[in-house]
Structure formats: structure tokens, C-alpha cells
Write a protein that holds these residues in place. Sequence first.
Motif, PDB file in Angstrom:
ATOM      1  N   UNK A  18      54.582  77.458  13.310  1.00  0.00           N
ATOM      2  CA  UNK A  18      53.658  77.859  12.278  1.00  0.00           C
ATOM      3  C   UNK A  18      53.168  76.573  11.721  1.00  0.00           C
ATOM      4  N   UNK A  19      53.781  75.652  11.729  1.00  0.00           N
ATOM      5  CA  UNK A  19      53.495  74.390  11.004  1.00  0.00           C
ATOM      6  C   UNK A  19      52.479  73.756  11.824  1.00  0.00           C
ATOM      7  N   UNK A  20      52.605  73.756  13.140  1.00  0.00           N
ATOM      8  CA  UNK A  20      52.280  73.142  14.197  1.00  0.00           C
ATOM      9  C   UNK A  20      50.607  73.533  14.340  1.00  0.00           C
ATOM     10  N   UNK A  21      50.315  74.840  13.837  1.00  0.00           N
ATOM     11  CA  UNK A  21      48.937  75.487  13.802  1.00  0.00           C
ATOM     12  C   UNK A  21      48.298  74.691  12.705  1.00  0.00           C
ATOM     13  N   UNK A  22      48.781  74.570  11.665  1.00  0.00           N
ATOM     14  CA  UNK A  22      48.147  74.278  10.398  1.00  0.00           C
ATOM     15  C   UNK A  22      48.026  72.770  10.412  1.00  0.00           C
ATOM     16  N   UNK A  53      68.240  78.306  15.692  1.00  0.00           N
ATOM     17  CA  UNK A  53      67.160  77.866  16.720  1.00  0.00           C
ATOM     18  C   UNK A  53      65.901  78.611  16.929  1.00  0.00           C
ATOM     19  N   UNK A  54      65.910  79.750  17.104  1.00  0.00           N
ATOM     20  CA  UNK A  54      64.666  80.537  17.194  1.00  0.00           C
ATOM     21  C   UNK A  54      64.055  80.339  15.977  1.00  0.00           C
ATOM     22  N   UNK A  55      64.717  80.617  14.912  1.00  0.00           N
ATOM     23  CA  UNK A  55      64.073  80.363  13.287  1.00  0.00           C
ATOM     24  C   UNK A  55      63.316  79.179  13.276  1.00  0.00           C
ATOM     25  N   UNK A  56      64.020  77.991  13.659  1.00  0.00           N
ATOM     26  CA  UNK A  56      63.350  76.751  13.238  1.00  0.00           C
ATOM     27  C   UNK A  56      61.876  76.484  14.254  1.00  0.00           C
ATOM     28  N   UNK A  57      62.220  76.927  15.461  1.00  0.00           N
ATOM     29  CA  UNK A  57      61.231  76.845  16.394  1.00  0.00           C
ATOM     30  C   UNK A  57      60.003  77.722  16.039  1.00  0.00           C
ATOM     31  N   UNK A  58      60.131  79.018  15.598  1.00  0.00           N
ATOM     32  CA  UNK A  58      58.985  79.583  15.236  1.00  0.00           C
ATOM     33  C   UNK A  58      58.335  79.022  13.657  1.00  0.00           C
ATOM     34  N   UNK A 100      61.797  85.097  26.158  1.00  0.00           N
ATOM     35  CA  UNK A 100      62.108  84.987  24.707  1.00  0.00           C
ATOM     36  C   UNK A 100      61.125  83.363  24.205  1.00  0.00           C
ATOM     37  N   UNK A 101      60.805  82.437  25.229  1.00  0.00           N
ATOM     38  CA  UNK A 101      59.850  81.444  25.226  1.00  0.00           C
ATOM     39  C   UNK A 101      58.599  82.166  24.726  1.00  0.00           C
ATOM     40  N   UNK A 102      58.191  82.850  25.542  1.00  0.00           N
ATOM     41  CA  UNK A 102      56.841  83.527  25.147  1.00  0.00           C
ATOM     42  C   UNK A 102      56.887  84.212  23.814  1.00  0.00           C
ATOM     43  N   UNK A 103      57.667  85.004  23.503  1.00  0.00           N
ATOM     44  CA  UNK A 103      57.878  85.861  22.239  1.00  0.00           C
ATOM     45  C   UNK A 103      57.815  84.825  20.865  1.00  0.00           C
ATOM     46  N   UNK A 104      58.716  83.727  21.076  1.00  0.00           N
ATOM     47  CA  UNK A 104      58.585  83.074  19.881  1.00  0.00           C
ATOM     48  C   UNK A 104      57.525  82.069  19.719  1.00  0.00           C
ATOM     49  N   UNK A 105      56.862  81.793  20.816  1.00  0.00           N
ATOM     50  CA  UNK A 105      55.703  80.977  20.667  1.00  0.00           C
ATOM     51  C   UNK A 105      54.517  81.834  20.155  1.00  0.00           C
TER      52      UNK A 105
END
Length: 197
Positions: free
Chosen positions: A64-68, A55-60, A89-94
Motif C-alpha cells: 500500500x505504502x509502495x504505491x503512494x 507477515x501477510x499484514x505487514x506485506x500488504x 497467496x503471493x499474487x493475492x497479497x500483491x
Amino acid sequence: MKTDAYPALPKKLITLLKYLGIIAALVLIYIIFHNGVAPFQHHLYAFILKAGIFGPMFFILFQIIQVVIPILPGGLSLSLGVLAFGSTWGFIYNYLGIVMGSIISFLLIRKFGKPLIQQLVSEKNYQKIMHYLDNKQRFTRFFALAILFPVAPDDLLCMVAGLSKMKLKTFTLIIILAKPFSIFAYGYGLTFLLQHI
């Protein structure tokens, strides 16, 4: 600046992804307003629990893709992180996803230059990018201040930085130190609005 040849990205595919992102954003907003934030958050949290560590890995990876290639509006994706993983954790993953995505975006533009930017952004945004480069001497200071504030077009500015003479070390330091403020403002600000409208 290095501008190696690279296979042209399918412009129609990128446009399609952006339109799908707009539709997904509208559907998400409709679901949240129709059912309420709490039920949406409950289902999202249950889905994340089932995904386990993925879950966290997919979101991170998504961030990443969202920025590009921006798929969802940035504020909405940041809010999803807070709703799905909680405030800390939401802040950290973001933060992790956006910092890594910003560095990747910078390096891609540094390597491939203007042709890649023209594949990723509209002509209007491309002209805006070139305008930022007019004052090269003050660009680093302007970039640092702009990244600090949540209203700046961060994704475009990271691309501009890739075209500039800014060192990777300087870029990375600015992103690491300045990004938390805009991530906090967008993530918590939009989440607060969604919960109180």
C-alpha cells in the motif's frame, strides 16, 4: 477538485526513502545472485512463518505504502510477494496491497491536488503527469488500457486520475479488473528471471 491545505511533506525525507529503497533493492539483488534464489526464498519463508498472521499484514501494508511512495522498484516488490508466500497467496497479497494503495493514492490526490503530487514525484515526472491530462476526454479509456499493460507508470497514472474528473467508482472498477494482468506479468516474470539467471 478539492485542494484543502495540508502540512507540507518533508521532501528530503521522501527522497531519502527512495534512495534507501534503491540501496535495499541492490542489496537484495546481490544477495539473491550471490546465494541463489532457493536459499533466499527459504530464509524469507522462515521469516514469514515466524511472523505468523503479521507477515501477510505487514506485506500488504508495505505494498500500500509502495504505491503512494515508491520505495522499491515495483517488479521487485511483487517478486518478493511471490517468493515469500508462493504463487497463489503471493499474487493475492500483491493484488490486495496494490489495489488498496492505488485507491488511497487516487483519494489523496483528489483531496490535496497538485501540491501533494509535487511533494511525491520529481519535476520531470510531474511534467509527465500534466501531459497525460492534455486529452481529458480520452483519459479514462487510455487509463484503463495503460493499467492493463505492465510497462505503464501505474503509480503516476493513479495520481493523474486523481486530478482528472474520473469518478471513484470508475477508477476502482478499472483497478480491480485490470490490475491482475500487470501484477501477474511483473510478479511471475521477474521471479522467473531471478530463478533462471
